[in-house]
Motif scaffolding. Sequence first.
Motif, short mmCIF file in Angstrom:
data_model
loop_
_atom_site.label_atom_id
_atom_site.label_comp_id
_atom_site.label_asym_id
_atom_site.label_seq_id
_atom_site.Cartn_x
_atom_site.Cartn_y
_atom_site.Cartn_z
N THR A 19 85.89 -25.24 15.03
CA THR A 19 85.35 -26.51 14.54
C THR A 19 86.25 -27.70 14.83
O THR A 19 85.94 -28.81 14.40
CB THR A 19 85.10 -26.42 13.02
OG1 THR A 19 86.32 -26.10 12.34
CG2 THR A 19 84.06 -25.37 12.69
N ASP A 20 87.34 -27.49 15.53
CA ASP A 20 88.27 -28.59 15.80
C ASP A 20 87.71 -29.47 16.93
O ASP A 20 87.56 -29.00 18.07
CB ASP A 20 89.64 -28.03 16.20
CG ASP A 20 90.74 -29.09 16.14
OD1 ASP A 20 90.47 -30.23 16.59
OD2 ASP A 20 91.83 -28.79 15.65
N PRO A 21 87.41 -30.75 16.66
CA PRO A 21 86.82 -31.61 17.70
C PRO A 21 87.78 -31.90 18.85
O PRO A 21 87.35 -32.39 19.90
CB PRO A 21 86.46 -32.89 16.93
CG PRO A 21 87.38 -32.89 15.74
CD PRO A 21 87.59 -31.45 15.37
N ARG A 22 89.05 -31.59 18.68
CA ARG A 22 90.02 -31.81 19.76
C ARG A 22 89.97 -30.70 20.79
O ARG A 22 90.62 -30.80 21.84
CB ARG A 22 91.43 -31.93 19.17
CG ARG A 22 91.60 -33.15 18.25
CD ARG A 22 92.92 -33.08 17.50
NE ARG A 22 92.95 -31.93 16.59
CZ ARG A 22 93.99 -31.62 15.79
NH1 ARG A 22 95.09 -32.38 15.84
NH2 ARG A 22 93.93 -30.58 14.98
N LEU A 23 89.20 -29.66 20.51
CA LEU A 23 88.98 -28.59 21.49
C LEU A 23 87.61 -28.79 22.11
O LEU A 23 86.58 -28.56 21.49
CB LEU A 23 89.08 -27.22 20.82
CG LEU A 23 90.47 -26.84 20.29
CD1 LEU A 23 90.44 -25.47 19.63
CD2 LEU A 23 91.51 -26.87 21.41
N SER A 24 87.61 -29.25 23.33
CA SER A 24 86.38 -29.61 24.03
C SER A 24 85.82 -28.42 24.81
O SER A 24 86.57 -27.55 25.26
CB SER A 24 86.66 -30.77 24.99
OG SER A 24 85.55 -31.03 25.81
N LYS A 25 84.51 -28.42 24.99
CA LYS A 25 83.85 -27.42 25.83
C LYS A 25 83.34 -28.04 27.14
O LYS A 25 82.63 -27.37 27.89
CB LYS A 25 82.69 -26.78 25.06
CG LYS A 25 83.11 -26.09 23.78
CD LYS A 25 82.12 -25.05 23.34
CE LYS A 25 82.22 -23.84 24.23
NZ LYS A 25 81.25 -22.77 23.89
N ASP A 26 83.69 -29.25 27.40
CA ASP A 26 83.21 -29.97 28.58
C ASP A 26 83.98 -29.49 29.81
O ASP A 26 84.99 -30.08 30.22
CB ASP A 26 83.39 -31.48 28.37
CG ASP A 26 82.75 -32.31 29.46
OD1 ASP A 26 82.38 -31.74 30.50
OD2 ASP A 26 82.62 -33.53 29.28
N THR A 27 83.52 -28.42 30.41
CA THR A 27 84.22 -27.83 31.55
C THR A 27 84.22 -28.77 32.76
O THR A 27 85.19 -28.78 33.53
CB THR A 27 83.58 -26.49 31.95
OG1 THR A 27 82.19 -26.69 32.19
CG2 THR A 27 83.74 -25.46 30.85
N ALA A 28 83.15 -29.53 32.94
CA ALA A 28 83.09 -30.44 34.09
C ALA A 28 84.23 -31.45 34.03
O ALA A 28 84.87 -31.76 35.04
CB ALA A 28 81.75 -31.16 34.11
N ARG A 29 84.50 -31.94 32.83
CA ARG A 29 85.58 -32.90 32.66
C ARG A 29 86.93 -32.25 32.91
O ARG A 29 87.82 -32.83 33.55
CB ARG A 29 85.52 -33.48 31.24
CG ARG A 29 86.64 -34.45 30.89
CD ARG A 29 86.52 -34.88 29.44
NE ARG A 29 87.67 -35.67 29.01
CZ ARG A 29 87.91 -36.00 27.75
NH1 ARG A 29 87.06 -35.61 26.79
NH2 ARG A 29 88.97 -36.70 27.43
#
Length: 401
Positions: free
Chosen positions: A53-63
């Motif tokens: 749930t930590d918003p600092r861990l992104s799932k945006d692989t393209a980025r």
Amino acid sequence: MSDPLSCPEFLHNPYPVYDALRSAAPVSRVTTGSSSRPSYLVTGYAEAKAAFTDPRLSKDTARFFAGLPSHRNLHPAVAHTMLATDPPQHTRLRRLVTKAFTTGAVARLRPYIEHTVDRLLDDLPVEGEADLVAALAIPLPVTVICQMLGVPECDRAQVRAWSNDLFAAGQPQRIDAASHAVAGYMADLIAAKRTEPDNSLLRDLITVRDEGDQLSEEELVSLAVLLLVAGHETTTNFIGNAILALLQHPDLLDRARANPGRIGSMLDELLRYDSPVGIATFRYSTEALTLGDTEVPAGIPVLISPGAANRDPSRYPRPDHPDADRDARAHLAFGHGIHRCLGAPLALAEAEITLRAVLTRFPGLRLAVAPEGLQWRRTRLMRGLESLPVIRQVERPVPLG
């Protein structure tokens, strides 16, 4: 440390590796695969739940991968699914398919699931050896999700083969080829359903695309691929792992057989005990953060292991033994937070119906091989059996006299 997930024993039984890592630190700096780039592997329960749930861990692989050299050729529909997005894009895409997997929607599917399970079990030999992965755990969820999406029966075996190839650890060319094959197939299926509409979930998504501005064509193909693959892969593993756990633990098996109505309440513990997902999908740190007592720099992949977290003894006493009386509803096998598995209600329904039918119809079921002889899928992400050979023993009346 060097890659802890590369030892030959890991695929057969990852839990000693997870235990060793967790004992040293619930968040460990590791190197995985052929890359020299470090990652952080989360094996502690509290740390994994927080990381989900930590918003600092992104799932945006393209980025993350933009600008990095790559020798891969993954199709964008596979590389950039809804699972590889952050809000608000993730929120928008998830909302479009949520209604198909609600508890009510799944309840309406139960008769079809029950019929499919009965048909598959009818095809098993009356007695002798059978492979419950090939005969049941694979075809059931494949049939259900393909029925929902409107995939023709004649194509389902090929679709399953492509899906399996997507998780072929250490075989990037095979994975890349499968990604193009399955994406191309779904694009063609979408085109066919535009010509000949039906009442499938895929047709509903086509309508959203064609009659509104909520979905691009690329997003439509990607959603279709994700639903197809995610709609059966984890459930196949779940069913196989659950049956194996019951056969290996007579106390659990006896209780399930004595009261099949309790099987539904045992599913969370079975998921906790042997999670069908070993390591969750890709995340990376957008800024420096602290997980547990470990400092994670910015721009580093963070791998969360539900399989390890669910065996954390600080959360679950005697974690290596399944306990039918344990309250395991807080397990992390389906993830946690906004990315929690959308298809969890469907997976639970399919597993409950399957286990109840197997235990009711096959009272003498037992493993046909020693547990150490079982073959496991060669993937780090998933935890599932290649096959589950069992023997069905028919109880015959003892002759009198």
